[in-house]
Enzyme design. Sequence first.
Site, PDB file in Angstrom:
ATOM      1  N   LYS A 200      -2.591   6.088   1.183  1.00 49.85           N
ATOM      2  CA  LYS A 200      -2.087   5.465   2.409  1.00 49.85           C
ATOM      3  C   LYS A 200      -2.988   4.284   2.738  1.00 49.85           C
ATOM      4  CE  LYS A 200      -0.902   6.476   7.226  1.00 49.85           C
ATOM      5  NZ  LYS A 200      -0.853   7.524   8.263  1.00 49.85           N
ATOM      6  N   LYS A 253       2.103   4.997   0.468  1.00 50.61           N
ATOM      7  CA  LYS A 253       2.566   4.384   1.712  1.00 50.61           C
ATOM      8  C   LYS A 253       1.716   3.156   1.988  1.00 50.61           C
ATOM      9  CE  LYS A 253       3.210   5.328   6.640  1.00 50.61           C
ATOM     10  NZ  LYS A 253       3.042   6.299   7.740  1.00 50.61           N
TER      11      LYS A 253
END
Length: 333
Positions: A200, A253
């Site tokens: 992330k 992400k």
Amino acid sequence: MSFPVRRHRRLRSSATLRNMVRETSLSVNDLIYPIFVAEGSNIREEIPSMPGIYHWSLDRLEEELREVTKLGIPAILLFGVPAEKDECGTSAHMESGIVQRAIRLIKEKAPHLLVVADTCLCQFTDHGHCGVVEQHEHKEATVDNDASLELLVKTAVSQAQAGADIIAPSNMMDGFVQAIRSGLDEAGFESVPILSYAVKYASAFYGPFRDAAHSSPQFGDRRTYQMDPGNAREALREAESDVVEGADMLMVKPGLAYLDIVRMLKDQFDLPVAVYNVSAEYAMVKAAAANGWIDEKAVILETMTAFKRAGADLILTYFAKDVARFLREPSNQ
């Protein structure tokens, strides 16, 4: 007469032939649809920066569930917007928390819908960070990694107790998968899988989500725990740690700016790989389409195909309902 040695166009001559030889295919079974639930009643409030995405109160949530299930979308990702926050994000792990109540309602109204619970604290803390903040006398406050793990474990267990099918920790604390796996196992939830936000990035693409989740940091930023966008090899180290610690699936992400990372994880590990098509990626397409600058359907489907081609097995996307509708239309490609 000279001519090309190879005529690649032969396999593009008709829609039927193109469909038959297509290397990458997209299915509704690839999709996970994010939903925001909020305290209150009679709430169906559109998020201004994310047209078509809403805050839902629990008394109206069934409207959204009916549409999702009618479209054949198999899973949702659940985010909660609490009425009250504190420095430790207490409502994230309360039995009466907004997410826990929503999970129980979904399991009652749509029992076959797979519920993925986002496991983080940022929506529930008054400072907007993903963990416990440690104050320092002569320097900026920081997030205490190990103290945060204890609260994240409590949150994951409470979500599993409410009926969540998958736990999806998004906090990027070191050791979070191992801590949550141990906590779930000790609580009797050995069969509940972990979809780890393994990679992330500290991205500029989260702005509309932070509006939706009311989770913007009140000081500093998240760069001390989310990844530097310039790093790729670090992504492999992060993912490898999560694999060793017991993750069942890995997520990257954001999506579009990190397709190379999706491919790296797909090639390196044998776990399913998910990609999160995040809020700003959604908002940019919606804004351009509203101005008539792009063919919205074509851009969305091309984006989804790119995720699949890069190696994604699962796509978390705010476009899920749009994609499901498009896939039901007769092919005109």
